[in-house]
Design an enzyme around this catalytic site. Structure first.
Site, PDB file in Angstrom:
ATOM      1  N   PHE A 286       0.628  -1.324  -0.095  1.00 37.41           N
ATOM      2  CA  PHE A 286      -0.437  -0.209  -0.341  1.00 37.41           C
ATOM      3  C   PHE A 286       0.710   1.229   0.100  1.00 37.41           C
ATOM      4  O   PHE A 286       1.530   1.132   0.702  1.00 37.41           O
ATOM      5  CB  PHE A 286      -0.659   0.094   1.386  1.00 37.41           C
ATOM      6  CG  PHE A 286      -2.268   1.307   0.909  1.00 37.41           C
ATOM      7  CD1 PHE A 286      -2.744   1.001   0.384  1.00 37.41           C
ATOM      8  CD2 PHE A 286      -1.193   2.492   1.894  1.00 37.41           C
ATOM      9  CE1 PHE A 286      -3.651   2.592  -0.128  1.00 37.41           C
ATOM     10  CE2 PHE A 286      -2.902   3.646   2.088  1.00 37.41           C
ATOM     11  CZ  PHE A 286      -3.578   3.886   1.401  1.00 37.41           C
TER      12      PHE A 286
ATOM     13  N   ASP B  14       9.373   3.122   0.893  1.00 41.53           N
ATOM     14  CA  ASP B  14       8.481   3.218   1.440  1.00 41.53           C
ATOM     15  C   ASP B  14       8.355   3.043   3.376  1.00 41.53           C
ATOM     16  O   ASP B  14       7.183   2.419   3.197  1.00 41.53           O
ATOM     17  CB  ASP B  14       7.235   3.100   1.232  1.00 41.53           C
ATOM     18  CG  ASP B  14       5.288   3.408   1.122  1.00 41.53           C
ATOM     19  OD1 ASP B  14       5.866   4.762   2.576  1.00 41.53           O
ATOM     20  OD2 ASP B  14       4.532   3.241   1.178  1.00 41.53           O
TER      21      ASP B  14
ATOM     22  N   LYS C 221       3.484   9.715   8.573  1.00 36.90           N
ATOM     23  CA  LYS C 221       2.661   9.504   9.867  1.00 36.90           C
ATOM     24  C   LYS C 221       3.412   9.741  10.979  1.00 36.90           C
ATOM     25  O   LYS C 221       3.076  11.100  11.508  1.00 36.90           O
ATOM     26  CB  LYS C 221       2.565   7.576   9.902  1.00 36.90           C
ATOM     27  CG  LYS C 221       2.046   7.089   8.113  1.00 36.90           C
ATOM     28  CD  LYS C 221       1.435   6.118   8.660  1.00 36.90           C
ATOM     29  CE  LYS C 221       0.214   4.912   7.760  1.00 36.90           C
ATOM     30  NZ  LYS C 221      -1.159   5.805   7.886  1.00 36.90           N
TER      31      LYS C 221
HETATM   32  C1  LIG Z   1       3.517   2.063   3.896  1.00 41.36           C
HETATM   33  C2  LIG Z   1       2.444   3.650   3.393  1.00 41.36           C
HETATM   34  N1  LIG Z   1       2.390   4.254   2.147  1.00 41.36           N
HETATM   35  C3  LIG Z   1       1.787   5.364   2.078  1.00 41.36           C
HETATM   36  C4  LIG Z   1       0.779   5.405   2.617  1.00 41.36           C
HETATM   37  C5  LIG Z   1      -0.071   6.583   2.187  1.00 41.36           C
HETATM   38  O1  LIG Z   1       0.260   7.356   2.861  1.00 41.36           O
HETATM   39  P1  LIG Z   1      -0.425   8.991   3.469  1.00 41.36           P
HETATM   40  O2  LIG Z   1      -2.849   8.413   3.753  1.00 41.36           O
HETATM   41  O3  LIG Z   1      -0.674  10.124   4.351  1.00 41.36           O
HETATM   42  O4  LIG Z   1      -1.302   9.538   1.659  1.00 41.36           O
HETATM   43  C6  LIG Z   1       0.493   4.715   4.000  1.00 41.36           C
HETATM   44  C7  LIG Z   1      -0.684   5.412   4.730  1.00 41.36           C
HETATM   45  O5  LIG Z   1      -1.332   3.858   5.170  1.00 41.36           O
HETATM   46  C8  LIG Z   1       1.344   3.528   3.928  1.00 41.36           C
HETATM   47  O6  LIG Z   1       1.519   2.680   4.976  1.00 41.36           O
END
Ligand SMILES: Cc1ncc(COP(=O)(O)O)c(C=O)c1O
Length: 404
Positions: free
Chosen positions: A139, A224, A253
């Site tokens: 994700f 990521d 986050k």
């Molecule tokens: C690994 C990862 N990348 C990207 C995102 C996207 O982040 P945002 O919801 O702040 O756009 C998330 C959100 O849960 C995530 O867990």
């Protein structure tokens, strides 16, 4: 439920785009690991804004940074230098071993930045290569490019045609990455631990072997760390549990402790974006950068990573004990303060609702898995209390099913 709560639920039904399901609690206040709803009911918060509330709710470091900076300067645009942004860039580069930072407002934007880095780098350094190898279960966000990079078909299907150039392989499978690499490949993009996919922890040597392959093939390794970064796994970045470094990474986050801020950080050799090729109005605003700088500095000065590791050991022991007593739990996965339990049935939503009733916020990361991502300031006692609630709920579900 009082009329007050129902009134606000009705407002949401009437005025919100109905893009997601909410639980029936209107939260109005938080402190530490606890939040309170409109009716005064108290909850232990093991969701923490989905792995965001790193220092707990209403932490003085955050409220003081917000107050101090908001009285001085909130935002200027990126036409000018501001001190909080420069301090934060220097700190993040020192903490990560990367060379350069770009600030944005969310995780998706941070990963979007990585994608642009890879595209531009491939154009210039690898004969126009543009493909990015991504993993099943990944994700990466909800923008069009990051949703394409993500694995959930339900999130992608309504929005075709999607961005080109994402090649999907199984997670934790190095041969699959090798087989998918071609002259068109610019980068491999991975989460060190998949968060939204269900807290999937790969083999210890996975990242090392992927790094070796990326070096051999001459492609970038992008991590990521939106969910795993800024301390969640017991190191500032999850890749720091290994001997490798990525060429670039995304973080968001936990770094703002609740303030919406993200960043992508790159090594000099991968810093492909030139003036005018990327930008943002709000990203890197002085207020957010001062908060994130204060949060990260506090984490480092207080040795909070060690606390995450200790609390992580405690929750791991407790979850395994729970699994031993409750046959419905088939697997325990995680590291530091990101954990999930796998269930033998798709009961997680019901369990989450029952936990809410008993005063615990916990998340159904999959129909068959519950996720626990409490603040780094959680205590062993709070972990015990939370897992007692989960256990009581699991016992009720098992009993109900046994009685037909
Ligand atoms: C690994 C990862 N990348 C990207 C995102 C996207 O982040 P945002 O919801 O702040 O756009 C998330 C959100 O849960 C995530 O867990």
């Amino acid at each position: 439920m009082t009329m007050g709560t129902q009134h606000w639920i009705d407002i949401e039904k009437k005025h919100f785009l109905q893009t997601g399901k909410r639980l029936p609690a209107v939260l109005i206040r938080g402190e530490g690991t606890r939040v309170w709803d409109l009716d005064g009911k108290e909850y232990l918060d093991f969701v923490g804004g989905i792995a965001v509330v790193s220092l707990g709710h209403a932490h003085p470091v955050i409220t003081e940074a917000l107050q101090r900076q908001s009285q001085q300067l909130v935002t200027t645009s990126n036409y000018y230098y501001t001190l909080p942004q420069l301090k934060l860039a220097e700190l993040l580069c020192n903490l990560s071993g990367m060379d350069r930072a770009f600030f944005c407002n969310s995780g998706a934007e941070a990963v979007e930045g990585l994608i642009k880095i890879a595209r531009k780098w491939g154009k210039e350094q690898r004969d126009g290569a543009f493909e990015i190898i991504v993993a099943d279960g990944a994700f990466h966000g909800r923008t069009l490019a990051t949703v394409t990079a993500s694995s959930n078909e339900k999130y992608r299907a309504p929005f075709t045609p999607l961005a080109e150039g994402f090649v999907r392989v199984p997670f934790d499978d190095v041969p699959a990455i090798k087989a998918a690499t071609t002259g068109k490949t610019a980068a491999v993009l991975l989460e060190p631990i998949q968060g939204e996919g269900g807290v999937n922890v790969p083999a210890d040597d996975y990242l090392v072997r992927v790094r070796e392959w990326c070096d051999e093939a001459g492609v970038l390794l992008l991590l990521d760390e939106v969910q795993t970064g800024a301390g969640r796994t017991g190191k500032m970045f999850a890749f720091q549990h290994t001997s490798i470094e990525p060429d670039a990474l995304a973080v968001a986050k936990a770094m703002g402790g609740g303030y919406p801020i993200g960043a992508f950080l790159v090594k000099e050799h991968a810093a492909s974006l030139a003036p005018g090729e990327h930008g943002t109005t709000f990203g890197g605003n002085a207020l957010g950068c001062e908060v994130a700088f204060s949060v990260l500095t506090y984490m480092v000065e207080q040795g909070l990573m060690n606390e995450v590791t200790k609390r992580g050991d405690h929750i791991e022991r407790r979850l395994h004990a729970l699994a031993d007593r409750q046959p419905m739990v088939t697997e325990v996965r995680g590291k530091g303060l990101i954990w999930a339990v796998e269930l033998d049935r798709p009961a997680s939503e019901d369990i989450v609702n029952a936990c809410l009733e008993r005063g615990l916020l916990v998340n159904a990361v999959k129909p068959t898995a519950l996720r626990f991502v409490p603040p780094f300031t959680v205590s062993d006692d709070e972990i015990d209390q939370a897992l007692e609630i989960v256990e009581a709920v699991l016992a009720t579900v098992a009993e109900r099913e046994a009685n037909g």
